[in-house]
Design an enzyme around this catalytic site. Structure first.
Site, PDB file in Angstrom:
ATOM      1  N   ASN A  11       0.869  -1.180   0.000  1.00  0.00           N
ATOM      2  CA  ASN A  11       0.000   0.000   0.000  1.00  0.00           C
ATOM      3  C   ASN A  11       0.906   1.229   0.000  1.00  0.00           C
ATOM      4  OD1 ASN A  11      -1.756   2.071   0.507  1.00  0.00           O
ATOM      5  ND2 ASN A  11      -2.401   1.356   2.534  1.00  0.00           N
ATOM      6  N   TRP A  12       0.992   1.897  -1.147  1.00  0.00           N
ATOM      7  CA  TRP A  12       1.903   3.031  -1.268  1.00  0.00           C
ATOM      8  C   TRP A  12       1.312   4.333  -0.733  1.00  0.00           C
ATOM      9  CZ3 TRP A  12       4.785   2.326  -6.658  1.00  0.00           C
ATOM     10  CH2 TRP A  12       5.671   1.244  -6.523  1.00  0.00           C
ATOM     11  N   LYS A  13       0.075   4.299  -0.330  1.00  0.00           N
ATOM     12  CA  LYS A  13      -0.573   5.472   0.278  1.00  0.00           C
ATOM     13  C   LYS A  13      -0.333   6.728  -0.575  1.00  0.00           C
ATOM     14  CE  LYS A  13      -0.083   3.231   4.705  1.00  0.00           C
ATOM     15  NZ  LYS A  13      -0.192   3.322   6.140  1.00  0.00           N
ATOM     16  N   HIS A  97      -9.722   0.841   4.257  1.00  0.00           N
ATOM     17  CA  HIS A  97      -8.481   0.959   5.043  1.00  0.00           C
ATOM     18  C   HIS A  97      -8.749   1.828   6.270  1.00  0.00           C
ATOM     19  CE1 HIS A  97      -4.418   2.103   6.177  1.00  0.00           C
ATOM     20  NE2 HIS A  97      -4.027   1.010   5.542  1.00  0.00           N
ATOM     21  N   GLU A  99      -7.154   4.143   7.613  1.00  0.00           N
ATOM     22  CA  GLU A  99      -6.911   5.581   7.429  1.00  0.00           C
ATOM     23  C   GLU A  99      -8.104   6.241   6.740  1.00  0.00           C
ATOM     24  OE1 GLU A  99      -3.100   5.280   5.525  1.00  0.00           O
ATOM     25  OE2 GLU A  99      -2.197   4.676   7.428  1.00  0.00           O
ATOM     26  N   GLU A 169      -5.961  -5.792   9.749  1.00  0.00           N
ATOM     27  CA  GLU A 169      -4.946  -4.792  10.079  1.00  0.00           C
ATOM     28  C   GLU A 169      -5.286  -4.148  11.423  1.00  0.00           C
ATOM     29  OE1 GLU A 169      -2.748  -3.335   6.425  1.00  0.00           O
ATOM     30  OE2 GLU A 169      -4.537  -2.116   6.545  1.00  0.00           O
ATOM     31  N   GLY A 175       1.848   1.358  11.004  1.00  0.00           N
ATOM     32  CA  GLY A 175       2.800   2.455  10.998  1.00  0.00           C
ATOM     33  C   GLY A 175       3.422   2.733  12.356  1.00  0.00           C
ATOM     34  N   SER A 215       2.920  -3.082  10.273  1.00  0.00           N
ATOM     35  CA  SER A 215       4.369  -3.091  10.522  1.00  0.00           C
ATOM     36  C   SER A 215       5.044  -4.402  10.084  1.00  0.00           C
ATOM     37  CB  SER A 215       4.662  -2.785  11.994  1.00  0.00           C
ATOM     38  OG  SER A 215       4.168  -1.496  12.319  1.00  0.00           O
ATOM     39  N   GLY A 237       4.556   1.039   5.017  1.00  0.00           N
ATOM     40  CA  GLY A 237       5.871   1.686   4.985  1.00  0.00           C
ATOM     41  C   GLY A 237       6.960   0.877   4.293  1.00  0.00           C
TER      42      GLY A 237
HETATM   43  C1  PEP Z   1      -1.076  -0.235   6.049  1.00  0.00           C
HETATM   44  O1  PEP Z   1      -1.199   0.978   6.067  1.00  0.00           O
HETATM   45  O2  PEP Z   1      -1.883  -0.943   5.410  1.00  0.00           O
HETATM   46  C2  PEP Z   1       0.031  -0.817   6.795  1.00  0.00           C
HETATM   47  C3  PEP Z   1      -0.027  -2.076   7.095  1.00  0.00           C
HETATM   48  O3  PEP Z   1       1.053   0.036   7.127  1.00  0.00           O
HETATM   49  P1  PEP Z   1       2.462  -0.359   7.816  1.00  0.00           P
HETATM   50  O4  PEP Z   1       2.972  -1.597   7.132  1.00  0.00           O
HETATM   51  O5  PEP Z   1       3.330   0.818   7.595  1.00  0.00           O
HETATM   52  O6  PEP Z   1       2.164  -0.625   9.253  1.00  0.00           O
END
Ligand code: PEP
Length: 254
Positions: A11-13, A97, A99, A169, A175, A215, A237
Site C-alpha cells: 500500500n503506497w498510500k 483501510h 486511514e 490490520e 505504521g 508493521s 511503509g
Molecule cells: C497499512 O497501512 O496498510 C500498513 C499495514 O502500514 P504499515 O505496514 O506501515 O504498518
C-alpha cells in the site's frame, strides 16, 4: 503455513509521483520475476496507476488501487469509479483501510457499497478490518471485527466470494512498528475464517485469502507466514522501497 496461494500487497498510500512510482514498480518487477509461488501486488496513488499499468504490463506484478467510489459514473467531484480502474488494468482495490475510516468518514455502509460495485466491475476487493488499541484492551477485538465483516459484506453473494481478499490490520499496529505476534494474528485470522465459514460456507472459507497488515518487515514476514491462516500481507511503509519490499515478497526463497 498457508495452503492458499500467498498474496503480498504493498500500500503506497500518498507517496511517489508518477515517475517515481514507475521506477519503483519496474525495479520491483525485476526482483520478483522468478518468484512464481507468490502473488505480488502494489497500489500506487491514482495519478500513477495508468503509467505503472503500462510499465509493468507483461510482468508478474499485479496492480491495485487504494480506494474507489461505488458508482460507475456521476457527479461525484474528486472520486474515481470501479469502471475507470478496471479499464486501466487494475485488478485489486483496497476498500475500508483504517486511514480512510479515520480521516475520510468511511463506514461499514460505504465499504459494503464499494465492495459490491468493485466486484460488479470485475475488480477483486481487498477489504480491510481491524480493531483499535482501545477496543483490544477492552476485550472487543472479535466483536469489532465481526461487525465490520458482517456489515461490510451484507448482501454479498457467495458465488463471488472467491474474488474477495480480507486484510486484518490491527489499527494499533499500522505504521507504529508494533506488530501483532504471529500467534495473536493467527488467532484472529482463524476467528475470521470461522466467521466466513458460517456466513458463506466451508468451501469459500477454505479458499479466501486473509492477509495480515501492520508493521510487516523483512524480519517478521517468515514467522507470520508460518501460521496456517495467514495467507499474505498488506504492507505499508516497508513497501515503498522496492528492494525492501522484494525481500518481503520473496520470503519463500530467502
Ligand atoms: C497499512 O497501512 O496498510 C500498513 C499495514 O502500514 P504499515 O505496514 O506501515 O504498518
Amino acid at each position: 503455513m498457508t495452503t492458499r496461494r500467498p498474496l503480498i500487497a504493498g500500500n503506497w498510500k500518498m507517496f511517489k509521483t508518477s515517475a517515481e512510482a514507475v521506477e519503483a514498480a519496474l525495479r520491483l518487477a525485476g526482483h520478483i520475476a522468478s518468484e512464481k509461488e507468490t502473488d505480488v501486488m502494489i497500489t500506487p496513488p491514482f495519478t500513477a496507476l495508468e503509467a505503472v499499468a503500462k510499465a509493468v504490463s507483461g510482468t508478474r506484478l499485479l496492480l491495485g488501487a487504494q480506494n474507489v467510489h461505488w458508482e460507475n459514473q456521476g457527479a461525484y467531484t474528486g472520486e474515481i469509479s470501479p469502471l475507470m480502474l478496471a479499464a486501466i488494468g487494475c485488478r485489486h482495490v483496497i476498500i475500508g483501510h483504517s486511514e480512510r475510516r479515520l480521516y475520510f468518514g468511511e463506514t461499514d455502509e460505504t465499504v459494503q457499497k464499494k465492495i459490491g460495485a468493485a466486484v460488479d466491475a470485475g475488480l477483486f476487493p481487498v477489504m480491510c478490518v481491524g480493531e483499535t488499541g482501545e477496543e483490544r484492551k477492552s476485550g472487543k477485538t472479535f466483536s469489532t471485527l465481526d461487525k465490520q465483516i458482517l456489515n461490510g459484506l451484507k448482501g454479498f453473494v457467495s458465488d463471488r466470494a472467491e474474488t474477495l481478499v480480507i486484510a486484518y490490520e490491527p489499527v494499533w499496529a499500522i505504521g507504529t512498528g508494533e506488530t501483532a505476534t504471529p500467534e495473536q494474528a493467527q488467532g484472529v485470522h482463524a476467528h475470521l475464517r470461522g466467521l466466513i465459514e458460517k456466513t458463506f460456507g466451508k468451501k469459500i472459507a477454505g479458499s479466501i485469502r486473509i492477509l495480515y497488515g501492520g508493521s510487516v518487515k523483512p524480519a517478521n514476514i517468515k514467522n507470520l507466514m508460518d501460521m496456517p491462516d495467514i495467507d499474505g500481507a498488506l504492507v505499508g511503509g516497508a513497501s515503498l522501497d522496492p528492494d525492501i519490499f522484494a525481500e518481503i515478497a520473496c520470503y519463500q526463497s530467502r
